[in-house]
Design an enzyme around this catalytic site. Structure first.
Site, PDB file in Angstrom:
ATOM      1  CE  LYS A  22      -2.408  -0.568   3.754  1.00  0.00           C
ATOM      2  NZ  LYS A  22      -1.894  -1.993   4.551  1.00  0.00           N
ATOM      3  NE  ARG A  96      -4.824  -0.269  10.363  1.00  0.00           N
ATOM      4  CZ  ARG A  96      -3.796   0.196   9.839  1.00  0.00           C
ATOM      5  NH1 ARG A  96      -3.565   1.402   9.130  1.00  0.00           N
ATOM      6  NH2 ARG A  96      -2.833  -0.284   9.749  1.00  0.00           N
ATOM      7  NE  ARG A 133       6.726  -3.345   6.643  1.00  0.00           N
ATOM      8  CZ  ARG A 133       5.339  -2.973   6.637  1.00  0.00           C
ATOM      9  NH1 ARG A 133       4.576  -2.410   5.393  1.00  0.00           N
ATOM     10  NH2 ARG A 133       4.763  -3.116   7.718  1.00  0.00           N
ATOM     11  NE  ARG A 166       5.987  -0.681  10.601  1.00  0.00           N
ATOM     12  CZ  ARG A 166       4.666  -0.285   9.914  1.00  0.00           C
ATOM     13  NH1 ARG A 166       4.706   0.289   8.603  1.00  0.00           N
ATOM     14  NH2 ARG A 166       3.646  -0.493  10.531  1.00  0.00           N
ATOM     15  NE  ARG A 177       0.904  -3.881  11.870  1.00  0.00           N
ATOM     16  CZ  ARG A 177       2.023  -3.961  11.061  1.00  0.00           C
ATOM     17  NH1 ARG A 177       2.856  -4.769  11.643  1.00  0.00           N
ATOM     18  NH2 ARG A 177       2.246  -3.262  10.128  1.00  0.00           N
TER      19      ARG A 177
HETATM   20  P1  AMP Z   1       0.451   1.007   9.467  1.00  0.00           P
HETATM   21  O1  AMP Z   1       1.626   1.743   9.131  1.00  0.00           O
HETATM   22  O2  AMP Z   1      -0.737   1.786   8.476  1.00  0.00           O
HETATM   23  O3  AMP Z   1       0.345  -0.261   9.397  1.00  0.00           O
HETATM   24  O4  AMP Z   1      -0.110   1.785  10.882  1.00  0.00           O
HETATM   25  C1  AMP Z   1       0.904   1.327  12.063  1.00  0.00           C
HETATM   26  C2  AMP Z   1      -0.004   1.345  13.132  1.00  0.00           C
HETATM   27  O5  AMP Z   1      -0.713   2.829  13.371  1.00  0.00           O
HETATM   28  C3  AMP Z   1      -1.293   0.450  13.170  1.00  0.00           C
HETATM   29  O6  AMP Z   1      -0.807  -0.799  13.423  1.00  0.00           O
HETATM   30  C4  AMP Z   1      -2.151   0.915  14.353  1.00  0.00           C
HETATM   31  O7  AMP Z   1      -1.690   0.898  15.601  1.00  0.00           O
HETATM   32  C5  AMP Z   1      -1.967   2.402  14.058  1.00  0.00           C
HETATM   33  N1  AMP Z   1      -2.863   2.983  12.989  1.00  0.00           N
HETATM   34  C6  AMP Z   1      -2.657   3.550  11.828  1.00  0.00           C
HETATM   35  N2  AMP Z   1      -3.705   3.690  11.106  1.00  0.00           N
HETATM   36  C7  AMP Z   1      -4.745   3.499  11.980  1.00  0.00           C
HETATM   37  C8  AMP Z   1      -6.260   3.509  11.703  1.00  0.00           C
HETATM   38  N3  AMP Z   1      -6.653   4.136  10.585  1.00  0.00           N
HETATM   39  N4  AMP Z   1      -6.811   3.181  12.953  1.00  0.00           N
HETATM   40  C9  AMP Z   1      -6.203   2.720  14.067  1.00  0.00           C
HETATM   41  N5  AMP Z   1      -4.941   2.649  14.309  1.00  0.00           N
HETATM   42  C10 AMP Z   1      -4.059   2.948  13.245  1.00  0.00           C
END
Ligand code: AMP
Length: 226
Positions: A22, A96, A133, A166, A177
């Site tokens: 993404k 989400r 990653r 990460r 996740r």
């Molecule tokens: P990502 O980089 O999009 O995988 O986001 C990393 C982390 O940020 C996620 O595992 C959540 O803890 C938090 N996060 C990011 N976007 C959201 C969202 N739309 N709703 C809730 N938590 C989020």
């Protein structure tokens, strides 16, 4: 490939499992359509790095692979979409779940988003990708290693920052996740499909090939940019 003029205001969302690509595709789409990529994950990681109070609160959820509470995320996105450069955008990591999707619709009355791209990649493949990653702590550029055991220090080619695993790419957090994606985010596919706003795209293959597919899907559905 079509070349939009500056100011083409596409309002796009990109959905897909963690590790589906993404971030890379959202970045390319944003560049192509001259709109900002808005990644809630990046916004939270920046807040954590800056040590703000919101960042400290979000970190607990992020490290566990849990979702940050809707109220916090929705407020962050509403504020960002209010900025003058956000007439068009590519949203990456938001919405989400259904509550977030409904909140987004009400931020964008009457039309909502233009199109939602679903990047389809099998779970076995995203697990492989996530294990390899790595990310730059300073600019967020993603890298991948074919040898996930490798823990040596890397330096980011783009900004010279440190490239690390990460904290939420650990096995436990990853499976949490992916679980959450299935339970909370996948129901959005049917929701957007019912609104005739879903464009599923095969996300397997070299990034350039996937980008070409995504652009074809968008231009095919929305027409070529003026
Ligand atoms: P990502 O980089 O999009 O995988 O986001 C990393 C982390 O940020 C996620 O595992 C959540 O803890 C938090 N996060 C990011 N976007 C959201 C969202 N739309 N709703 C809730 N938590 C989020």
């Amino acid at each position: 490939m079509s070349q939009p003029e500056v100011g083409t205001s596409r309002r796009l969302v990109i959905l897909g499992k963690q590790g589906a690509g993404k971030g890379t595709q959202a970045e390319r789409l944003a560049h192509h359509y001259h709109v900002p990529r808005i990644s809630t994950g990046d916004i939270f990681r920046a807040a954590v790095k800056e040590g703000t109070e919101a960042g400290q609160r979000a970190k607990v959820f992020m490290d566990a692979g849990d979702l940050v509470p809707d109220k916090v995320v929705v407020a962050v996105v509403a504020e960002r979409l209010d900025e003058p450069d956000a007439d068009g955008f590519v949203l990456d990591g938001f919405p989400r779940n259904l509550a977030q999707a409904e909140a987004l619709d009400s931020m964008l009355v009457p039309d909502g988003v233009d199109l939602v791209i679903e990047l389809q990649v099998p779970t076995v493949m995203v697990l492989q990708r996530l294990a390899g990653r790595r990310v730059c702590v300073d600019c967020g550029t993603n890298y991948s290693t074919p040898n996930p055991e490798e823990t040596g220090d890397w330096i980011c080619e783009r900004c010279g920052g440190k490239v690390i695993l990460r904290e939420d790419d650990t096995t436990t957090a990853i499976s949490r996740r992916l679980d959450l994606y299935e339970k909370e985010t996948e129901p959005l596919l049917g929701w957007y499909m019912a609104k005739d706003k879903l464009a599923p795209v095969d996300g397997v293959g070299p990034p350039d090939t996937v980008t070409a597919r995504v652009l074809r899907a968008i231009d095919g559905r929305l027409g070529l940019p003026a």
